[in-house]
Design an enzyme around this catalytic site. Structure first.
Site, short mmCIF file in Angstrom:
data_model
loop_
_atom_site.label_atom_id
_atom_site.label_comp_id
_atom_site.label_asym_id
_atom_site.label_seq_id
_atom_site.Cartn_x
_atom_site.Cartn_y
_atom_site.Cartn_z
N TYR A 57 0.82 -1.22 0.00
CA TYR A 57 0.00 0.00 0.00
C TYR A 57 0.85 1.27 0.00
O TYR A 57 0.45 2.29 -0.56
CB TYR A 57 -1.01 -0.02 1.16
CG TYR A 57 -2.16 -0.96 0.85
CD1 TYR A 57 -3.17 -0.55 -0.02
CD2 TYR A 57 -2.19 -2.25 1.35
CE1 TYR A 57 -4.20 -1.41 -0.35
CE2 TYR A 57 -3.22 -3.12 1.02
CZ TYR A 57 -4.22 -2.69 0.17
OH TYR A 57 -5.23 -3.55 -0.18
N ARG A 60 1.65 1.77 -3.62
CA ARG A 60 0.46 2.23 -4.35
C ARG A 60 0.16 3.69 -4.03
O ARG A 60 -0.27 4.46 -4.87
CB ARG A 60 -0.75 1.38 -3.99
CG ARG A 60 -0.66 -0.02 -4.58
CD ARG A 60 -1.98 -0.72 -4.50
NE ARG A 60 -3.02 0.00 -5.22
CZ ARG A 60 -4.31 -0.19 -5.02
NH1 ARG A 60 -4.71 -1.07 -4.14
NH2 ARG A 60 -5.20 0.48 -5.71
N GLN A 91 -15.29 2.92 -6.31
CA GLN A 91 -14.61 1.77 -5.71
C GLN A 91 -13.13 2.10 -5.51
O GLN A 91 -12.40 1.33 -4.92
CB GLN A 91 -14.72 0.56 -6.62
CG GLN A 91 -16.14 0.07 -6.85
CD GLN A 91 -16.20 -0.93 -7.99
OE1 GLN A 91 -16.09 -2.14 -7.79
NE2 GLN A 91 -16.37 -0.45 -9.21
N ASN A 92 -12.72 3.25 -6.03
CA ASN A 92 -11.29 3.58 -6.03
C ASN A 92 -10.85 4.13 -4.68
O ASN A 92 -11.58 4.87 -4.03
CB ASN A 92 -10.98 4.59 -7.12
CG ASN A 92 -11.33 4.04 -8.50
OD1 ASN A 92 -11.50 2.83 -8.65
ND2 ASN A 92 -11.47 4.90 -9.48
N ASP A 94 -8.09 5.94 -4.57
CA ASP A 94 -7.34 7.18 -4.84
C ASP A 94 -8.24 8.40 -4.59
O ASP A 94 -9.44 8.27 -4.34
CB ASP A 94 -6.78 7.17 -6.28
CG ASP A 94 -7.88 7.23 -7.35
OD1 ASP A 94 -8.74 8.14 -7.29
OD2 ASP A 94 -7.88 6.38 -8.27
N HIS A 109 -14.61 1.41 -1.03
CA HIS A 109 -13.52 0.52 -0.61
C HIS A 109 -12.43 1.23 0.18
O HIS A 109 -11.31 0.75 0.27
CB HIS A 109 -12.92 -0.20 -1.83
CG HIS A 109 -13.90 -1.14 -2.48
ND1 HIS A 109 -13.79 -1.59 -3.77
CD2 HIS A 109 -15.03 -1.72 -1.98
CE1 HIS A 109 -14.81 -2.40 -4.05
NE2 HIS A 109 -15.58 -2.48 -2.98
N GLY A 175 -15.63 2.47 -16.09
CA GLY A 175 -14.35 1.83 -15.84
C GLY A 175 -14.33 0.79 -14.75
O GLY A 175 -13.45 0.80 -13.89
N THR A 176 -15.29 -0.13 -14.79
CA THR A 176 -15.26 -1.22 -13.81
C THR A 176 -15.69 -2.52 -14.49
O THR A 176 -16.58 -2.52 -15.33
CB THR A 176 -16.17 -0.93 -12.59
OG1 THR A 176 -16.20 -2.10 -11.76
CG2 THR A 176 -17.58 -0.53 -12.97
N SER A 177 -15.04 -3.61 -14.09
CA SER A 177 -15.41 -4.91 -14.65
C SER A 177 -16.68 -5.46 -13.99
O SER A 177 -17.21 -6.47 -14.42
CB SER A 177 -14.26 -5.91 -14.44
OG SER A 177 -14.05 -6.11 -13.05
N1 APR Z 1 -11.38 3.97 -19.35
C1 APR Z 1 -12.41 3.27 -18.82
N2 APR Z 1 -12.30 2.01 -18.40
C2 APR Z 1 -11.11 1.42 -18.54
C3 APR Z 1 -9.99 2.07 -19.06
C4 APR Z 1 -10.15 3.42 -19.49
N3 APR Z 1 -9.14 4.13 -20.02
N4 APR Z 1 -8.94 1.20 -19.04
C5 APR Z 1 -9.40 0.05 -18.52
N5 APR Z 1 -10.72 0.18 -18.22
C6 APR Z 1 -11.65 -0.80 -17.64
C7 APR Z 1 -11.35 -2.24 -17.97
O1 APR Z 1 -11.90 -2.58 -19.24
C8 APR Z 1 -12.09 -2.94 -16.83
O2 APR Z 1 -13.43 -3.18 -17.16
O3 APR Z 1 -11.55 -0.71 -16.24
C9 APR Z 1 -12.05 -1.92 -15.70
C10 APR Z 1 -11.17 -2.33 -14.55
O4 APR Z 1 -11.68 -3.50 -13.97
P1 APR Z 1 -10.96 -4.16 -12.72
O5 APR Z 1 -9.51 -4.27 -12.98
O6 APR Z 1 -11.69 -5.39 -12.37
O7 APR Z 1 -11.14 -3.06 -11.58
P2 APR Z 1 -12.42 -2.63 -10.78
O8 APR Z 1 -13.68 -3.00 -11.47
O9 APR Z 1 -12.22 -1.21 -10.40
O10 APR Z 1 -12.28 -3.53 -9.49
C11 APR Z 1 -13.23 -3.43 -8.46
O11 APR Z 1 -11.99 -4.93 -7.12
O12 APR Z 1 -9.90 -5.62 -6.64
C12 APR Z 1 -10.97 -4.93 -6.15
O13 APR Z 1 -11.07 -3.31 -4.48
C13 APR Z 1 -10.65 -3.51 -5.80
O14 APR Z 1 -12.05 -1.55 -6.10
C14 APR Z 1 -11.51 -2.70 -6.75
C15 APR Z 1 -12.60 -3.68 -7.14
#
Ligand code: APR
Length: 243
Positions: A57, A60, A91-92, A94, A109, A175-177
């Protein structure tokens, strides 16, 4: 007094900070590929090897400090300044939304720029210079830890986040999976007639049906949408941007 302006709720993940130079998690070269979750982001990892967790951390945190808000963070903040009602649930860990100027940000988070007691989550402390080290303790004599939510821990602000989403007039997801629960289930708390749009360069199977996708990076997709809203003074989904 009740705020009767149309309410934009924005739910962000690490993808919104990718163009600021902060790594996402689940990409092939993402953070979890380099640092396995079970070694750095669980209560078990903390008990087994707190020094390793703190080091992870602290590194990061340096990445976050070097980063600057990008066009997506700035567009959302500008919308709020223009008088739109904007709530951000992120969820970030930062602080890029805040540094861009957004005032209404809920961190699901936790926040990497805060430290807290290991025995009492309410005991929060400014970050010691140089990051948290073994031996930095709270007023009850317990080791300080980053004020973040690890896998296997409860998400303290989840109920509050659900209440915010339930009052949305438009839900913008960026921007989240949508792979992590309970955060991803927030989308289900939006009223059924509320439009939801997901801006993410990848087309994800995990987005629930009914969510409109804009397959673009945040730095392009978010400012484009915000420009439409600012120009017309209302929240809507322009057909030209969809598909
Ligand atoms: N703009 C938008 N989205 C983007 C970009 C971009 N430039 N680059 C990548 N992405 C997308 C990817 O396609 C993906 O869908 O951001 C997403 C990131 O997904 P993850 O890596 O799974 O991250 P996230 O969804 O934020 O994770 C959720 O999981 O590990 C834990 O606590 C952690 O808060 C986090 C949570």
């Amino acid at each position: 007094m009740a705020d009767d302006r149309p309410h934009l709720v924005v739910f962000t993940g690490s993808g919104i900070s990718a163009e600021s130079g902060i790594q996402t998690f689940r990409a092939g070269d993402g953070l979890w590929a380099e640092h396995p979750i079970e070694e750095v982001a669980t209560p078990q990892a903390w008990r087994r090897d707190p020094a390793r967790v703190l080091q992870f951390y602290n590194l990061r945190r340096e990445q976050v400090r070097r980063a600057r808000p990008n066009a997506a963070h700035k567009a959302l903040a500008a919308l709020e300044k223009r008088g739109f009602r904007v709530s951000i649930i992120t969820q970030n860990i930062d602080d890029l939304h805040e540094r861009a100027g957004s005032r209404n940000v809920l961190h699901l988070h936790g926040e990497i720029l805060k430290a807290r007691s290991t025995v009492d989550a309410r005991m929060q402390y400014p970050l010691p210079r140089g990051g948290i080290a073994l031996g930095d303790i709270c007023d009850k004599g317990s080791q300080l830890r980053p004020d973040v939510v690890w896998f296997g821990e409860s998400v303290p602000h989840f109920g509050e986040a659900c209440d915010i989403v339930a009052e949305a007039d438009l839900l913008l997801v960026v921007g989240t999976s949508l792979a992590v629960m309970p955060a991803a289930s927030l989308l289900e708390h939006a009223p059924l007639d509320v439009p939801s749009v997901l801006i993410d360069p990848e087309a994800h199977a995990l987005a629930p049906p009914g969510v409109t996708r804009i397959c673009q990076p945040a730095g392009k997709g978010v400012p484009a949408l915000v420009r439409h809203w600012r120009r017309e003074g209302r929240l809507w989904l322009p057909q030209t941007l969809l598909g």
